[in-house]
Design an enzyme around this catalytic site. Structure first.
Site, PDB file in Angstrom:
ATOM      1  CB  SER A  67     -10.794  -2.557 -46.525  1.00 40.19           C
ATOM      2  OG  SER A  67     -10.581  -3.811 -46.506  1.00 40.19           O
ATOM      3  CE  LYS A  70      -7.530  -3.513 -45.781  1.00 41.38           C
ATOM      4  NZ  LYS A  70      -7.856  -4.264 -46.916  1.00 41.38           N
ATOM      5  CE1 TYR A 194      -6.755  -5.966 -42.557  1.00 41.39           C
ATOM      6  CE2 TYR A 194      -7.383  -8.382 -42.492  1.00 41.39           C
ATOM      7  CZ  TYR A 194      -7.315  -6.758 -43.241  1.00 41.39           C
ATOM      8  OH  TYR A 194      -7.973  -6.824 -44.308  1.00 41.39           O
ATOM      9  CE1 TYR A 242      -8.730  -2.769 -51.034  1.00 44.01           C
ATOM     10  CE2 TYR A 242     -10.860  -2.862 -51.470  1.00 44.01           C
ATOM     11  CZ  TYR A 242     -10.086  -2.780 -50.528  1.00 44.01           C
ATOM     12  OH  TYR A 242     -10.480  -2.675 -49.305  1.00 44.01           O
ATOM     13  CB  VAL A 260     -16.132  -6.719 -48.142  1.00 41.68           C
ATOM     14  CG1 VAL A 260     -15.015  -6.916 -49.214  1.00 41.68           C
ATOM     15  CG2 VAL A 260     -15.169  -7.442 -47.064  1.00 41.68           C
TER      16      VAL A 260
HETATM   17  N1  GLN Z   1     -11.468  -8.192 -43.464  1.00 40.08           N
HETATM   18  C1  GLN Z   1     -11.531  -8.080 -45.147  1.00 40.08           C
HETATM   19  C2  GLN Z   1     -10.602  -8.874 -45.594  1.00 40.08           C
HETATM   20  O1  GLN Z   1      -9.456  -8.973 -45.098  1.00 40.08           O
HETATM   21  C3  GLN Z   1     -11.483  -6.565 -45.614  1.00 40.08           C
HETATM   22  C4  GLN Z   1     -11.537  -6.682 -46.971  1.00 40.08           C
HETATM   23  C5  GLN Z   1     -12.214  -5.526 -47.482  1.00 40.08           C
HETATM   24  O2  GLN Z   1     -12.966  -4.746 -46.768  1.00 40.08           O
HETATM   25  N2  GLN Z   1     -11.997  -5.118 -48.820  1.00 40.08           N
HETATM   26  O3  GLN Z   1     -10.752  -9.508 -46.289  1.00 40.08           O
END
Ligand code: GLN
Length: 307
Positions: A67, A70, A194, A242, A260
């Site tokens: 993430s 992003k 994505y 988050y 993650v």
């Molecule tokens: N690719 C992961 C997902 O969409 C990214 C989530 C994350 O890093 N929090 O679940």
């Protein structure tokens, strides 16, 4: 001697301490390729405003940025399309898990912010804008490579394939967004793009260097306007971790973005850009040891956006 001259010793002691303690959290297991990563790893790299790059731990090991991508996708969309993104994505913390679908129904398919999965899927949809996924992905990669001054940054196709095979929640989110007319491309195309952007790999050294433009460091390439840089940092502070964003802000006083894969990009406006990695996660899906390292670094240096 300034405090920063003690930074190399501090980082080495920090790395030695977390390694000897051996409490790592749990690696993400919903993406099979990430479940195989050894949690007992730690790295930290700090790019300073004077051009120094100081690291400790496994700072040359590549990890999946997930993430954290992003932030770069958002930067690309804002540069290319300006503020029109905000008609389709909000700027409020969600207070829910990164992959939650709950608010999406109540709020008619407009995701709370670009860092939860639903908001990131819309951001990627905007970036695609009728182009081949390859083109959108090269734009994100190029932004990161230019930021880091390093072309040796790539996508790990096996991680992307692994998430594609098991990413049922994201498939649900994409279809749900499409039902509200908040995706222009097909869910399949958006998801494919994505999953690949999330599968970009970097070392903490590369992450710290690529984040210099977000921290507004003097030696960073000019990839973002001042206003955009500040706004992206504000979103990182309020939404970057988050439903753990409040806790992260409380503990570090700094904008950060987690993934993650266990990575954290921390920006200290005007002073430093920091890449941290430890794959074990806490209950919010953020790096457990990485968060602690960010907190200890902030305390040691006195860095905080709150003065
Ligand atoms: N690719 C992961 C997902 O969409 C990214 C989530 C994350 O890093 N929090 O679940």
């Amino acid at each position: 001697m300034t405090r920063l001259d003690d930074l190399p010793d501090f980082l080495n002691a920090l790395a030695a301490d977390v390694m000897s303690r051996g409490e790592w959290g749990k690696v993400a297991d919903y993406i099979p390729e990430l479940a195989r990563v050894d949690p007992a790893q730690f790295a930290i790299s700090v790019a300073l405003a004077d051009g120094r790059l100081i690291s400790a731990g496994q700072s040359r090991t590549r990890f999946s940025i997930q993430s954290i991508s992003k932030v770069y996708a958002l930067a690309c969309v804002l540069s290319r399309f300006g503020d029109s993104l905000w008609n389709r994505v909000g700027r409020e913390p969600s207070g829910d898990r990164f992959d939650s679908i709950l608010l999406l129904e109540q709020e008619h398919g407009r995701p709370r912010n670009p860092f939860i999965n639903a908001g990131a899927l819309v951001t990627t949809d905007v970036l695609l804008a009728g182009r081949a996924p390859k083109e959108a992905l090269s734009e994100i990669l190029q932004f990161i490579r230019d930021g880091a001054g390093d072309d040796d940054i790539h996508i790990d196709a096996s991680v992307a394939a692994s998430e594609k095979a098991t990413g049922f929640r994201n498939v649900a989110l994409a279809n749900y967004l499409r039902s509200f007319d908040n995706l222009r491309e097909t869910p399949d195309r958006v998801l494919g793009t994505y999953f690949h952007q999330c599968a970009i790999e970097m070392t903490t050294e590369q992450l710290a260097l690529s984040g210099r433009c977000l921290a507004g460091l003097p030696d960073a390439p000019m990839l973002l306007s001042e206003v955009r840089r500040r706004r992206i940092a504000a979103l990182m502070m309020t939404c970057g971790h988050y439903d753990g964003s409040g806790d992260f802000a409380f503990r570090t006083g700094l904008p950060g973005k987690s993934g993650v894969g266990g990575g954290i990009l921390l920006v200290v406006p005007g002073r430093a850009s920091v890449g941290i990695w430890s794959p074990g996660l806490n209950a919010w899906g953020n790096s457990m040891v990485g968060t602690e390292a960010a907190e200890r670094l902030a305390r040691f240096t006195g860095w905080s956006v709150f003065g």
